[in-house]
Design an enzyme around this catalytic site. Sequence first.
Site, PDB file in Angstrom:
ATOM      1  N   GLU A 173      90.245 -46.724  68.443  1.00  0.00           N
ATOM      2  CA  GLU A 173      89.462 -47.959  68.181  1.00  0.00           C
ATOM      3  C   GLU A 173      88.050 -47.652  67.669  1.00  0.00           C
ATOM      4  OE1 GLU A 173      89.569 -51.103  71.073  1.00  0.00           O
ATOM      5  OE2 GLU A 173      91.752 -51.066  71.153  1.00  0.00           O
TER       6      GLU A 173
HETATM    7  C1  LIG Z   1      96.248 -41.133  71.011  1.00  0.00           C
HETATM    8  C2  LIG Z   1      95.912 -41.965  69.860  1.00  0.00           C
HETATM    9  C3  LIG Z   1      96.331 -43.284  69.795  1.00  0.00           C
HETATM   10  C4  LIG Z   1      96.070 -44.051  68.654  1.00  0.00           C
HETATM   11  N1  LIG Z   1      96.609 -45.306  68.547  1.00  0.00           N
HETATM   12  C5  LIG Z   1      96.531 -45.943  67.335  1.00  0.00           C
HETATM   13  C6  LIG Z   1      97.232 -47.157  67.107  1.00  0.00           C
HETATM   14  O1  LIG Z   1      97.919 -47.673  67.998  1.00  0.00           O
HETATM   15  N2  LIG Z   1      97.158 -47.735  65.889  1.00  0.00           N
HETATM   16  C7  LIG Z   1      96.401 -47.195  64.880  1.00  0.00           C
HETATM   17  O2  LIG Z   1      96.388 -47.758  63.780  1.00  0.00           O
HETATM   18  N3  LIG Z   1      95.699 -46.052  65.070  1.00  0.00           N
HETATM   19  C8  LIG Z   1      95.754 -45.415  66.260  1.00  0.00           C
HETATM   20  N4  LIG Z   1      95.054 -44.245  66.469  1.00  0.00           N
HETATM   21  C9  LIG Z   1      94.231 -43.728  65.379  1.00  0.00           C
HETATM   22  C10 LIG Z   1      92.733 -43.691  65.680  1.00  0.00           C
HETATM   23  O3  LIG Z   1      92.196 -44.982  65.542  1.00  0.00           O
HETATM   24  C11 LIG Z   1      92.126 -42.673  64.714  1.00  0.00           C
HETATM   25  O4  LIG Z   1      92.473 -41.412  65.237  1.00  0.00           O
HETATM   26  C12 LIG Z   1      90.656 -42.797  64.559  1.00  0.00           C
HETATM   27  O5  LIG Z   1      90.351 -43.949  63.813  1.00  0.00           O
HETATM   28  C13 LIG Z   1      90.024 -41.582  63.871  1.00  0.00           C
HETATM   29  O6  LIG Z   1      90.722 -41.192  62.718  1.00  0.00           O
HETATM   30  P1  LIG Z   1      91.113 -39.645  62.545  1.00  0.00           P
HETATM   31  O7  LIG Z   1      91.732 -39.180  63.792  1.00  0.00           O
HETATM   32  O8  LIG Z   1      91.895 -39.529  61.300  1.00  0.00           O
HETATM   33  O9  LIG Z   1      89.724 -38.901  62.405  1.00  0.00           O
HETATM   34  P2  LIG Z   1      88.865 -38.695  61.079  1.00  0.00           P
HETATM   35  O10 LIG Z   1      88.744 -39.992  60.371  1.00  0.00           O
HETATM   36  O11 LIG Z   1      89.437 -37.556  60.348  1.00  0.00           O
HETATM   37  O12 LIG Z   1      87.455 -38.333  61.663  1.00  0.00           O
HETATM   38  C14 LIG Z   1      87.120 -37.052  62.187  1.00  0.00           C
HETATM   39  C15 LIG Z   1      85.785 -37.135  62.895  1.00  0.00           C
HETATM   40  O13 LIG Z   1      84.767 -37.493  61.948  1.00  0.00           O
HETATM   41  C16 LIG Z   1      84.017 -38.578  62.457  1.00  0.00           C
HETATM   42  N5  LIG Z   1      83.541 -39.388  61.341  1.00  0.00           N
HETATM   43  C17 LIG Z   1      84.252 -39.898  60.315  1.00  0.00           C
HETATM   44  N6  LIG Z   1      83.439 -40.590  59.500  1.00  0.00           N
HETATM   45  C18 LIG Z   1      82.197 -40.534  60.014  1.00  0.00           C
HETATM   46  C19 LIG Z   1      80.925 -41.049  59.657  1.00  0.00           C
HETATM   47  N7  LIG Z   1      80.724 -41.782  58.576  1.00  0.00           N
HETATM   48  N8  LIG Z   1      79.871 -40.788  60.454  1.00  0.00           N
HETATM   49  C20 LIG Z   1      80.015 -40.050  61.557  1.00  0.00           C
HETATM   50  N9  LIG Z   1      81.188 -39.549  61.963  1.00  0.00           N
HETATM   51  C21 LIG Z   1      82.271 -39.781  61.214  1.00  0.00           C
HETATM   52  C22 LIG Z   1      84.973 -39.344  63.342  1.00  0.00           C
HETATM   53  O14 LIG Z   1      84.253 -40.095  64.284  1.00  0.00           O
HETATM   54  C23 LIG Z   1      85.744 -38.208  63.981  1.00  0.00           C
HETATM   55  O15 LIG Z   1      85.034 -37.702  65.070  1.00  0.00           O
HETATM   56  C24 LIG Z   1      95.314 -43.490  67.596  1.00  0.00           C
HETATM   57  C25 LIG Z   1      94.832 -42.192  67.708  1.00  0.00           C
HETATM   58  C26 LIG Z   1      95.138 -41.429  68.807  1.00  0.00           C
HETATM   59  C27 LIG Z   1      94.659 -40.013  68.836  1.00  0.00           C
END
Ligand SMILES: Cc1cc2nc3c(=O)[nH]c(=O)nc-3n(C[C@H](O)[C@H](O)[C@H](O)COP(=O)(O)OP(=O)(O)OC[C@H]3O[C@@H](n4cnc5c(N)ncnc54)[C@H](O)[C@@H]3O)c2cc1C
Length: 803
Positions: free
Chosen positions: A478
């Site tokens: 989220e």
């Molecule tokens: C266990 C689990 C359950 C989930 N459940 C759902 C679900 O039910 N439905 C769904 O749609 N998604 C779900 N997600 C997805 C979750 O919302 C994403 O993992 C999250 O949005 C981050 O995307 P990413 O993991 O690809 O990280 P990335 O986007 O690759 O980001 C990597 C890091 O960079 C940071 N970052 C990125 N951009 C910036 C910025 N501009 N400034 C500062 N920091 C930044 C992020 O905060 C993160 O720490 C789930 C994820 C997990 C792990």
Amino acid sequence: MLGAIVSLLLVVAAAYAVTQVGGVITLLFIAAVLFLAYRRLSLLAFTTTFTVLLAAYTVLGAGGAPAGIWKGFLWLLLAGLWLLNVRPLRKQLITRPFMKTYLKLLPTMSQTEKEALDAGTVWWDGELFTGAPRWSKLLSAKAPKLSAAEAAFLGGLEFSAYAHSCVLAKISSRSATTSSTVAVPNSLGPAELLNHYGTEEQKSYYLPRLARGEEVPCFALTGPRAGSDASSIPDTGVVCRGTWQGREIIGLKLNFSKRYITLAPVATVIGLAFRMFDPEKLLGGKTDIGITCALIPRNTPGVTIGRRHFPLNVPFQNGPIQGRDVFVPLDFIIGGSKMAGSGWRMLVEQLSVGRCISLPSNATGAAKAAVWATGAYARIRSQFNTPVGRFEGVEAVIARMAGLTYIMDAARSVTAGAIDGGEKPSVPSAMLKYHVTEMGRQVANDAMDVHGGKGICLGPRNYLGRGYQIVPVAITVEGANLLTRNLIIFGQGAVRCHPFVLREMAAARNPDRAAGVEEFDGALFAHICFSISNAVRSFIMALTHARFTRAPVEGPTARYYQHIVRFSASFAFAVDVAMLALGGYLKKKESLSARLGDVLSCMYLASMVLKHHENQGRLEEDLPIVEWACRSLLYHAQEQLHGFLRNFGNRLLALAMRALIFPRGRVYSAPDDRLGHKLAGLVINPTEARERLSQYIYWTLEPTNPLGLLQEALLLAVQLEPLEKRIRVEGVKTGKVTALDPPGRIQQALAAGIVSETEAAALREYDRKVMELIHVDDFDPRELGALAAATPESAARSSAHVA
Ligand SMILES: Cc1cc2nc3c(=O)[nH]c(=O)nc-3n(C[C@H](O)[C@H](O)[C@H](O)COP(=O)(O)OP(=O)(O)OC[C@H]3O[C@@H](n4cnc5c(N)ncnc54)[C@H](O)[C@@H]3O)c2cc1C
């Protein structure tokens, strides 16, 4: 330091100037002008009063050359002020040229960003941006209360947001896996979206089935290429003709690849976000329609679903979903064809509510359980012949756990109360998401430290390890926390909650130029007066340590209200300078905006703590926790403001800001050890404050519930403490009791007549219970071999009762 020196020099220079131009009368005149700015008069009212004051000062003040020059300068200033009151003139000379520059300073904003900004409502967060928050708005809000039915059930039947939050907190105090499983269908999932935007047909089909658990939903937004930047999803839905149940219809051909989707492996219906296109213009409008949400039954041909991810060894249901040329009717769009392209708005609107509840409640429930368990454990676990919770170093950690848990609980419950009052607080939802989950992470770490090896060795007797393992999930989902802190809290808050910025932006972009200049002019000059007033307020309140600032309550918490007002003025002033100096570039200076976001969050959380304390009836017993919480938050606000100034690129502006924000330096201090000692005492003893702090967790006394068993042992520890003392004084010190272990000591004390048979039995029973609780599991190596090769299912079996 430099700021304090500059302030000192300014004060000395001012004092010298004052003596040169006529002592006391001049001082009175300056004080009166500062007072007008402090009271935030309109430009016209200020100018008029200034005229009267200046006339009086000219007559009554001293004569001579320096005084004459000084007064001449003031009359020139007054003439300038009167000119600024002539609107047509100032529009021509100032507003129009400034508006042109302002437009260049504005950050570019995509449609999805605009929709995110417009979502939700501005609540107490808006007041904190004013520099003079109206406490009546917060304190008059109804305290959230559970109805009799809610309290009895603590579980979907048109429950309030507050009850929803309490249910999740309670479940999470027992099992993080179950609480995530319950949170998803009750939060930003298909049910919530259907409830708000669904067609009547969709609602009457799906809602009862979802409520009865006959349908299991999931919501699929994230994919391999779009994580944090979720609005950039490459998944498509193309409007085309196709065959559905034997009939040719206009529908959508979907191609998508999603991952990390909670509940996906067991979901029966998928809430899907994709980008919708109508290349053949079959719907008659645009070709790129935008992000759209639809409900896709699991068994639709072309959908691949069922595989699982394995998130940190915790067995909750989570996995990928793919779709290839999946053809569905347009009726599957949530809200029907008229809602095509509105998916992003739907998501961000509902996020402002869901994000306030699910993760903050889960994190709070887990923290409540951790502090409950740790307080008791630290009392029953002795080393060096002393309960470990009585060592200063451990006390400090337990105090932090208690203080943070109080902040989390206050933020969760007061904000849920605001939702029940009709708010959709979007900026607070981001603040809660970030800070409450980060505090949860700290509490989980602290609990592990206090438990030592007991927290580390996994197995049925470990009630902390699984909760500790799952913490990064709350941090990531989220809106991952780094993104939320660095980009969202302040980025959204600065535009949304600021009393003038949104008006100015709308006016500057108004295609009707004349109307735009008119609106911009009004907002700009009100904004300038507001900033000057905040600078003056910040300076005066920092000099006086906010001692004369009005507080809405009396008593020991009044000072915290005063300090929040002071920081609100300093923050509002710093925000204006930063926006003026950096414009849209501030968005890219994430470390600066994150610090400002922290200041805002600390003020918000401290306000929640004060309101929670009021809601609970201002209980004196809780005062140490309230004081610790407010002091820690305001100290952090001060340090983050300092960090902001230290890193602000324009050093001259930074120096000027520092002189007005910290004229006496950073004098606000963090909670002291005495306070920490009091706090720890509330948690390692069976006090009412301890019960309030962990209200609604699952601590029923039953053989499989460590929280109940720990409480039982804590009560016994307190009850039997006089007996243990008697054995020490009459037995150990006199040499009658020499055994090293408690059973031997009890036996010798009984033989020496120090304790009775009944007392010895009670002590033996207590020792047995303590040993049960401090034992950890061990395994046959072959069992561990099986665990090492664990599938999610086998891990689920091995950890079901401890997760
Ligand atoms: C266990 C689990 C359950 C989930 N459940 C759902 C679900 O039910 N439905 C769904 O749609 N998604 C779900 N997600 C997805 C979750 O919302 C994403 O993992 C999250 O949005 C981050 O995307 P990413 O993991 O690809 O990280 P990335 O986007 O690759 O980001 C990597 C890091 O960079 C940071 N970052 C990125 N951009 C910036 C910025 N501009 N400034 C500062 N920091 C930044 C992020 O905060 C993160 O720490 C789930 C994820 C997990 C792990």
